[in-house]
Design an enzyme around this catalytic site. Structure first.
Site, PDB file in Angstrom:
ATOM      1  CD  GLU A 100      26.790 -14.011  43.184  1.00 45.55           C
ATOM      2  OE1 GLU A 100      25.664 -13.536  42.908  1.00 45.55           O
ATOM      3  OE2 GLU A 100      27.436 -13.694  44.189  1.00 45.55           O
ATOM      4  CG  ASP A 101      25.813 -10.600  40.306  1.00 41.13           C
ATOM      5  OD1 ASP A 101      26.399 -11.283  41.183  1.00 41.13           O
ATOM      6  OD2 ASP A 101      25.424  -9.428  40.529  1.00 41.13           O
ATOM      7  CG  ASP A 104      34.844  -8.703  44.042  1.00 39.96           C
ATOM      8  OD1 ASP A 104      36.046  -8.891  43.810  1.00 39.96           O
ATOM      9  OD2 ASP A 104      34.401  -7.599  44.392  1.00 39.96           O
ATOM     10  CG  PHE A 153      32.371  -1.702  40.488  1.00 43.63           C
ATOM     11  CD1 PHE A 153      32.421  -2.499  41.628  1.00 43.63           C
ATOM     12  CD2 PHE A 153      31.151  -1.216  40.069  1.00 43.63           C
ATOM     13  CE1 PHE A 153      31.261  -2.798  42.337  1.00 43.63           C
ATOM     14  CE2 PHE A 153      29.983  -1.505  40.774  1.00 43.63           C
ATOM     15  CZ  PHE A 153      30.046  -2.298  41.905  1.00 43.63           C
ATOM     16  NE  ARG A 166      20.026  -4.112  41.030  1.00 43.32           N
ATOM     17  CZ  ARG A 166      20.914  -4.778  41.766  1.00 43.32           C
ATOM     18  NH1 ARG A 166      21.671  -5.708  41.208  1.00 43.32           N
ATOM     19  NH2 ARG A 166      21.066  -4.511  43.040  1.00 43.32           N
TER      20      ARG A 166
HETATM   21  P1  IMP Z   1      31.828 -11.192  46.764  1.00 41.04           P
HETATM   22  O1  IMP Z   1      31.073 -11.641  47.981  1.00 41.04           O
HETATM   23  O2  IMP Z   1      32.963 -10.270  47.071  1.00 41.04           O
HETATM   24  O3  IMP Z   1      32.253 -12.344  45.868  1.00 41.04           O
HETATM   25  O4  IMP Z   1      30.852 -10.275  45.929  1.00 41.04           O
HETATM   26  C1  IMP Z   1      29.772 -10.792  45.280  1.00 41.04           C
HETATM   27  C2  IMP Z   1      28.712  -9.754  45.047  1.00 41.04           C
HETATM   28  O5  IMP Z   1      29.248  -8.422  45.072  1.00 41.04           O
HETATM   29  C3  IMP Z   1      28.129  -9.930  43.681  1.00 41.04           C
HETATM   30  O6  IMP Z   1      27.007 -10.775  43.723  1.00 41.04           O
HETATM   31  C4  IMP Z   1      27.758  -8.526  43.289  1.00 41.04           C
HETATM   32  O7  IMP Z   1      26.465  -8.227  43.765  1.00 41.04           O
HETATM   33  C5  IMP Z   1      28.755  -7.666  44.016  1.00 41.04           C
HETATM   34  N1  IMP Z   1      29.873  -7.302  43.137  1.00 41.04           N
HETATM   35  C6  IMP Z   1      31.131  -7.751  43.173  1.00 41.04           C
HETATM   36  N2  IMP Z   1      31.874  -7.220  42.190  1.00 41.04           N
HETATM   37  C7  IMP Z   1      31.044  -6.426  41.492  1.00 41.04           C
HETATM   38  C8  IMP Z   1      31.207  -5.597  40.321  1.00 41.04           C
HETATM   39  O8  IMP Z   1      32.269  -5.479  39.683  1.00 41.04           O
HETATM   40  N3  IMP Z   1      30.097  -4.917  39.915  1.00 41.04           N
HETATM   41  C9  IMP Z   1      28.893  -5.018  40.532  1.00 41.04           C
HETATM   42  N4  IMP Z   1      28.694  -5.787  41.620  1.00 41.04           N
HETATM   43  C10 IMP Z   1      29.764  -6.475  42.094  1.00 41.04           C
HETATM   44 MG    MG Z   2      24.916 -10.027  43.659  1.00 43.04          MG
END
Ligand code: IMP
Ligand code: MG
Length: 179
Positions: A100-101, A104, A153, A166
Site C-alpha cells: 500500500e502507498d 491514513d 496531504f 503520481r
Molecule cells: P485510508 O483508507 O484512509 O487509510 O486511505 C488510504 C488511501 O487513501 C491511500 O491508499 C491513498 O490512496 C489515499 N490517501 C490517504 N492519504 C493520502 C495522502 O496524504 N495523499 C495521497 N493519497 C492519500
Molecule cells: Mg491508494
C-alpha cells in the site's frame, strides 16, 4: 470554482526513498524463508513503490494487483471500498504481501485484510511506504513500513491528488496557494 492546490515542500527526497526501499526489500527477503510469495500491489497508489520494491527482493515471487476504489477527487476518507480488479493468481496457501502507498484512516486496508483472509493464504502481511499513525483500529498493523508520514496531504512517488502528481520521483505536501 475551488481553489487549486499547489505543490508544497519536499518531504521525502528520491534518494531517501530509494535507500529506504532497498532496506525494506532486504527485510522482506529475510522474513520469507520458505513458501510461495505473492506481492499484491494496491492500485493505483502503489505502482511505483511496488516496482522499486520487488526489484529489491531477490527471492522468487509473483506480482499481482488489487484495484480498490475508495477516494474520488476529494481528500477525505469514505468508508466503502469497491474491488474493481481481483487477482487472477490463486492465493490459497501462499504468502501474501499486500503493498500500500499510505495508511491514513486504515479503512481501505481493513476491508482488504478481511477479504484476503477469506482467501486462506499461508500468511498475510502489509508493507506500506508511508504510515500516518492516525488509524484508530487496524485489523492488521503493517509489518513493513517505509516512513512515518507527517499529518499532511502528500503526493508523488505514486500518490495523487485527483490523479495528478503520481509521476513525481519525490514526495511532497500539497498546500493552498499563497495569496
Ligand atoms: P485510508 O483508507 O484512509 O487509510 O486511505 C488510504 C488511501 O487513501 C491511500 O491508499 C491513498 O490512496 C489515499 N490517501 C490517504 N492519504 C493520502 C495522502 O496524504 N495523499 C495521497 N493519497 C492519500
Ligand atoms: Mg491508494
Amino acid at each position: 470554482m475551488p481553489t487549486a492546490l499547489e505543490l508544497g515542500a519536499e518531504v521525502f527526497s528520491a534518494d531517501r526513498i530509494a535507500a529506504r526501499v532497498e532496506e525494506l526489500g532486504a527485510e522482506i527477503n529475510a522474513h520469507y524463508l520458505t513458501g510461495d510469495l505473492i506481492v499484491l500491489g494496491l492500485l493505483k497508489g502503489s505502482f511505483i513503490f511496488l516496482g522499486d520494491l520487488v526489484r529489491n527482493i531477490p527471492r522468487p515471487l509473483q506480482v499481482d494487483f488489487l484495484v480498490a476504489s475508495s477516494y474520488g477527487s476529494g481528500r477525505s476518507t469514505s468508508g466503502d471500498v469497491r474491488l474493481l480488479y481481483d487477482p487472477e493468481t490463486g492465493l490459497r496457501g501462499k504468502h501474501i504481501l499486500l503493498v500500500e502507498d499510505i495508511v491514513d484512516s486504515g479503512n481501505t486496508l481493513n476491508r482488504l485484510v478481511r477479504l484476503l483472509r477469506g482467501r486462506e493464504p499461508r500468511s498475510l502481511e502489509i508493507c506500506a511506504l508511508l504510515h500516518k499513525r492516525i488509524a484508530r483500529s487496524l485489523e492488521l498493523e503493517p509489518r513493513f513500513v517505509g516512513f512515518n508520514a507527517p499529518p499532511l496531504f502528500l503526493v508523488g512517488y505514486g500518490l495523487d491528488h485527483a490523479e495528478d502528481y503520481r509521476h513525481l520521483p519525490f514526495i511532497a505536501s500539497l498546500e493552498a496557494p499563497k495569496e
